[in-house]
Design an enzyme around this catalytic site. Structure first.
Site, PDB file in Angstrom:
ATOM      1  N   GLY A  14       8.412 -11.204 -13.010  1.00  0.00           N
ATOM      2  CA  GLY A  14       7.068 -10.941 -12.476  1.00  0.00           C
ATOM      3  C   GLY A  14       5.989 -11.696 -13.240  1.00  0.00           C
ATOM      4  N   SER A 123      16.647 -16.680  -7.460  1.00  0.00           N
ATOM      5  CA  SER A 123      17.531 -17.192  -8.505  1.00  0.00           C
ATOM      6  C   SER A 123      16.792 -18.213  -9.350  1.00  0.00           C
ATOM      7  CB  SER A 123      18.771 -17.840  -7.891  1.00  0.00           C
ATOM      8  OG  SER A 123      19.583 -18.362  -8.927  1.00  0.00           O
ATOM      9  N   GLY A 124      17.196 -18.263 -10.612  1.00  0.00           N
ATOM     10  CA  GLY A 124      16.608 -19.262 -11.511  1.00  0.00           C
ATOM     11  C   GLY A 124      16.107 -18.664 -12.816  1.00  0.00           C
ATOM     12  N   LYS A 177      21.993 -13.713  -1.843  1.00  0.00           N
ATOM     13  CA  LYS A 177      21.913 -13.731  -3.315  1.00  0.00           C
ATOM     14  C   LYS A 177      23.204 -13.178  -3.921  1.00  0.00           C
ATOM     15  CE  LYS A 177      20.695 -14.407  -7.377  1.00  0.00           C
ATOM     16  NZ  LYS A 177      20.356 -13.475  -8.380  1.00  0.00           N
ATOM     17  N   HIS A 180      25.662 -15.872  -3.658  1.00  0.00           N
ATOM     18  CA  HIS A 180      25.295 -16.839  -4.707  1.00  0.00           C
ATOM     19  C   HIS A 180      25.915 -16.407  -6.039  1.00  0.00           C
ATOM     20  CE1 HIS A 180      22.727 -17.953  -8.136  1.00  0.00           C
ATOM     21  NE2 HIS A 180      22.385 -19.030  -7.476  1.00  0.00           N
ATOM     22  N   ASN A 181      25.781 -15.129  -6.351  1.00  0.00           N
ATOM     23  CA  ASN A 181      26.291 -14.665  -7.645  1.00  0.00           C
ATOM     24  C   ASN A 181      27.815 -14.640  -7.681  1.00  0.00           C
ATOM     25  OD1 ASN A 181      23.585 -14.371  -8.167  1.00  0.00           O
ATOM     26  ND2 ASN A 181      23.870 -12.542  -9.395  1.00  0.00           N
ATOM     27  N   GLU A 184      28.523 -18.027  -8.434  1.00  0.00           N
ATOM     28  CA  GLU A 184      28.092 -18.238  -9.830  1.00  0.00           C
ATOM     29  C   GLU A 184      29.184 -17.787 -10.813  1.00  0.00           C
ATOM     30  OE1 GLU A 184      24.008 -16.834 -10.900  1.00  0.00           O
ATOM     31  OE2 GLU A 184      25.042 -15.542 -12.338  1.00  0.00           O
ATOM     32  N   ARG A 439      56.826  -5.381   7.108  1.00  0.00           N
ATOM     33  CA  ARG A 439      55.966  -4.322   7.653  1.00  0.00           C
ATOM     34  C   ARG A 439      56.654  -3.639   8.832  1.00  0.00           C
ATOM     35  NH1 ARG A 439      51.434  -5.974  10.084  1.00  0.00           N
ATOM     36  NH2 ARG A 439      50.399  -3.981   9.815  1.00  0.00           N
TER      37      ARG A 439
HETATM   38  C1  6PG Z   1      20.204 -15.909 -11.029  1.00  0.00           C
HETATM   39  C2  6PG Z   1      21.233 -15.028 -11.697  1.00  0.00           C
HETATM   40  C3  6PG Z   1      20.714 -13.702 -12.073  1.00  0.00           C
HETATM   41  C4  6PG Z   1      21.866 -12.795 -12.484  1.00  0.00           C
HETATM   42  C5  6PG Z   1      21.842 -12.498 -13.908  1.00  0.00           C
HETATM   43  C6  6PG Z   1      22.871 -11.449 -14.330  1.00  0.00           C
HETATM   44  O1  6PG Z   1      20.525 -16.369  -9.957  1.00  0.00           O
HETATM   45  O2  6PG Z   1      19.133 -16.136 -11.600  1.00  0.00           O
HETATM   46  O3  6PG Z   1      22.294 -14.852 -10.798  1.00  0.00           O
HETATM   47  O4  6PG Z   1      20.001 -13.146 -11.026  1.00  0.00           O
HETATM   48  O5  6PG Z   1      21.829 -11.629 -11.800  1.00  0.00           O
HETATM   49  O6  6PG Z   1      22.011 -13.681 -14.615  1.00  0.00           O
HETATM   50  O7  6PG Z   1      24.132 -11.768 -13.991  1.00  0.00           O
HETATM   51  P1  6PG Z   1      25.378 -10.963 -14.618  1.00  0.00           P
HETATM   52  O8  6PG Z   1      25.957 -10.144 -13.514  1.00  0.00           O
HETATM   53  O9  6PG Z   1      26.284 -12.039 -15.103  1.00  0.00           O
HETATM   54  O10 6PG Z   1      24.879 -10.112 -15.724  1.00  0.00           O
END
Ligand code: 6PG
Length: 463
Positions: A14, A123-124, A177, A180-181, A184, A439
């Site tokens: 924020g 993200s970022g 998102k 994305h994670n 990630e 099965r």
């Molecule tokens: C992003 C990251 C971020 C993420 C944290 C925590 O895109 O900026 O994905 O939002 O949620 O880095 O991730 P962990 O689950 O690894 O703690």
């Protein structure tokens, strides 16, 4: 002076978004329960309000409120407080890593009273919020049109375009998102496995591995995560002077989004094993004491040392294949979410948005943009010319890498799962015919036959 929008929650996201907006001529009014945070931000210029009510009262109409708070009950609490202060046409944006189902519920509740609600995947991290983030919006398209100029202004740019887009109604942005994670987690794990290969099997020093990652980063594999890995490896611990990785504990944590991605893949019936392994590897890394106590007596793998000259290009190609697998699984998960919830998400647009500002930004995404536009053709994304060509060449090196790691006793769960998935995706007839037969054998579930239509039991009778 009327303010353009209110930012509620002045933590790293924020506070930095407020500064970024201020720099671009946007006038936010900021509020946080913590007076210390208010004072710190006020010193840097943005206007602050002493209460939520004061912040809302200072807004121009339609009023826009951006929540930069932790996901979960805090968001519901704030929404309850905001409701009487807002009216139809106003817009609330939730920039937390909220679960997409929560976002769907909140969008419905607020939509019923005419308040626009956007679930905004952001993200970022802190630096993205300050200098250009990636925004994945979901919710009412009218609400997005209201807030769009502000987020386009503070978004990162890739290939000249802002990395901010609307991806569909209600939970689409937070679902994106979450995907994305999931990706990630997989990419982080893949890079860590490649590093372990270099360190343990080739005996590379941190500096040598960093140089290699730096070189790969210049090529097709170029990505933010590769870049920061090189930076991390070059770092010395300020306390002991040792390479920083040597003093970092190996139990990897998580805040939940990668777990949600795995659960969503399972629930939606999408094979995303590499994403799931990315999370599973973190779970497996817990309990270091147990691992250390079991290590004694574990059969040692005796392998020849690989030729140091030939390994880096092989490993680079292996990573490329596994990255393509991870991104493809992620896009398939997004497609399944979009189908289930009726979002009609434009996957190429999502790939475009991920090219800048976010943690998984990678050169490869330039290749996914055209590939996703042809996703519905026979063979899907993996059969599009560039990806198919690269996979044909790189899968050979992925096989070598996984084989070598297996013989050496080096765990590479994400590389191995990417390989198994890729092999399955390119096998005309799979071993799973036997699973079907099993099965029916014990459960009388029936099988579809290769030589005639209809469902049969193994004894030849029809189901
Ligand atoms: C992003 C990251 C971020 C993420 C944290 C925590 O895109 O900026 O994905 O939002 O949620 O880095 O991730 P962990 O689950 O690894 O703690």
């Amino acid at each position: 002076m009327a303010f353009d929008l209110a930012i509620v929650g002045l933590g790293v996201i924020g506070g930095n978004l407020a500064l970024n907006m201020q720099e671009r001529g946007i006038r936010p009014v900021c509020f946080d329960q913590d007076p210390g945070k208010l004072q710190r931000l006020a010193r840097e210029g943005p206007r602050t309000a002493a209460s939520l009510e004061e912040a809302i009262a200072g807004l121009s109409r339609p009023r826009i409120v951006l929540l930069c708070l932790p996901a979960g009950p805090t968001i519901d609490h704030l929404l309850r407080r905001l409701r009487p202060l807002l009216e139809a046409g106003d817009v609330i944006v939730d920039a937390a890593n909220s679960h997409f189902e929560d976002t769907r519920r909140r969008a419905e509740e607020l939509g019923a009273v005419g308040i626009g609600f956007l679930g905004l995947g952001l993200s970022g991290g802190a630096s993205g919020a300050r200098h250009g983030a990636c925004f994945m919006a979901g919710g009412s398209s009218a609400a997005w049109r209201t807030v769009r100029p502000y987020f386009l202004a503070v978004a990162a740019r890739a290939n000249g375009r802002p990395c901010a887009a609307w991806l569909g109604s209600d939970g689409a942005g937070h679902f994106a998102k979450m995907v994305h994670n999931g990706i990630e987690y997989a990419l982080m794990e893949l890079i860590a496995e490649a590093h372990a290969f270099l360190e343990r099997l080739l005996g590379c020093s941190a500096e040598e591995a960093a140089a290699l990652f730096g070189r790969w980063n210049e090529g097709e594999l170029g990505s933010y995560l590769l870049e920061i890995t090189g930076n991390i490896l070059r770092r010395a611990d300020p306390i002991t002077g040792r390479p920083i990785l040597e003093v970092v504990e190996d139990s990897a944590g998580h805040k939940g989004t990668g777990k949600w991605a795995s659960i969503a893949a399972l629930e939606l019936g999408v094979a995303a094993p590499t994403l799931i392994e990315g999370f599973g590897a973190r779970l497996a890394s817990a309990d270091g004491r147990g691992r250390r106590s079991r290590a004694t007596g574990w059969p040692e793998a005796k392998v020849e040392r690989p030729d140091p000259g030939s390994v880096p290009p092989i490993l680079e190609q292996a990573l490329l294949a596994a990255h393509i697998a991870s991104f493809t699984q992620g896009f398939e998960l997004m497609a399944a979410g979009s189908r289930r919830f009726g979002w009609k998400t434009d996957l190429a647009r999502l790939a475009r948005v991920w090219r800048g500002g976010c943690i998984i930004r990678a050169r490869l995404l330039d290749r996914f943009v055209p590939a996703l536009a042809r996703r519905n053709e026979e063979g899907g994304v993996l059969a599009t010319p560039w990806l198919a060509d690269r996979l044909r060449r790189s899968v050979v090196d992925l096989r070598r890498t996984v084989g070598f790691a297996a013989r050496a006793g080096l765990p590479v769960p994400c590389l191995a799962s990417a390989l198994a998935w890729l092999e399955m995706m390119h096998t005309p007839r799979l071993h799973t015919a036997l699973v079907q037969a099993q099965r029916d054998y014990f459960g009388a579930h029936g099988v579809r036959r290769t030589d005639r239509r209809g469902c049969y039991h193994l004894d030849g009778t029809r189901v």
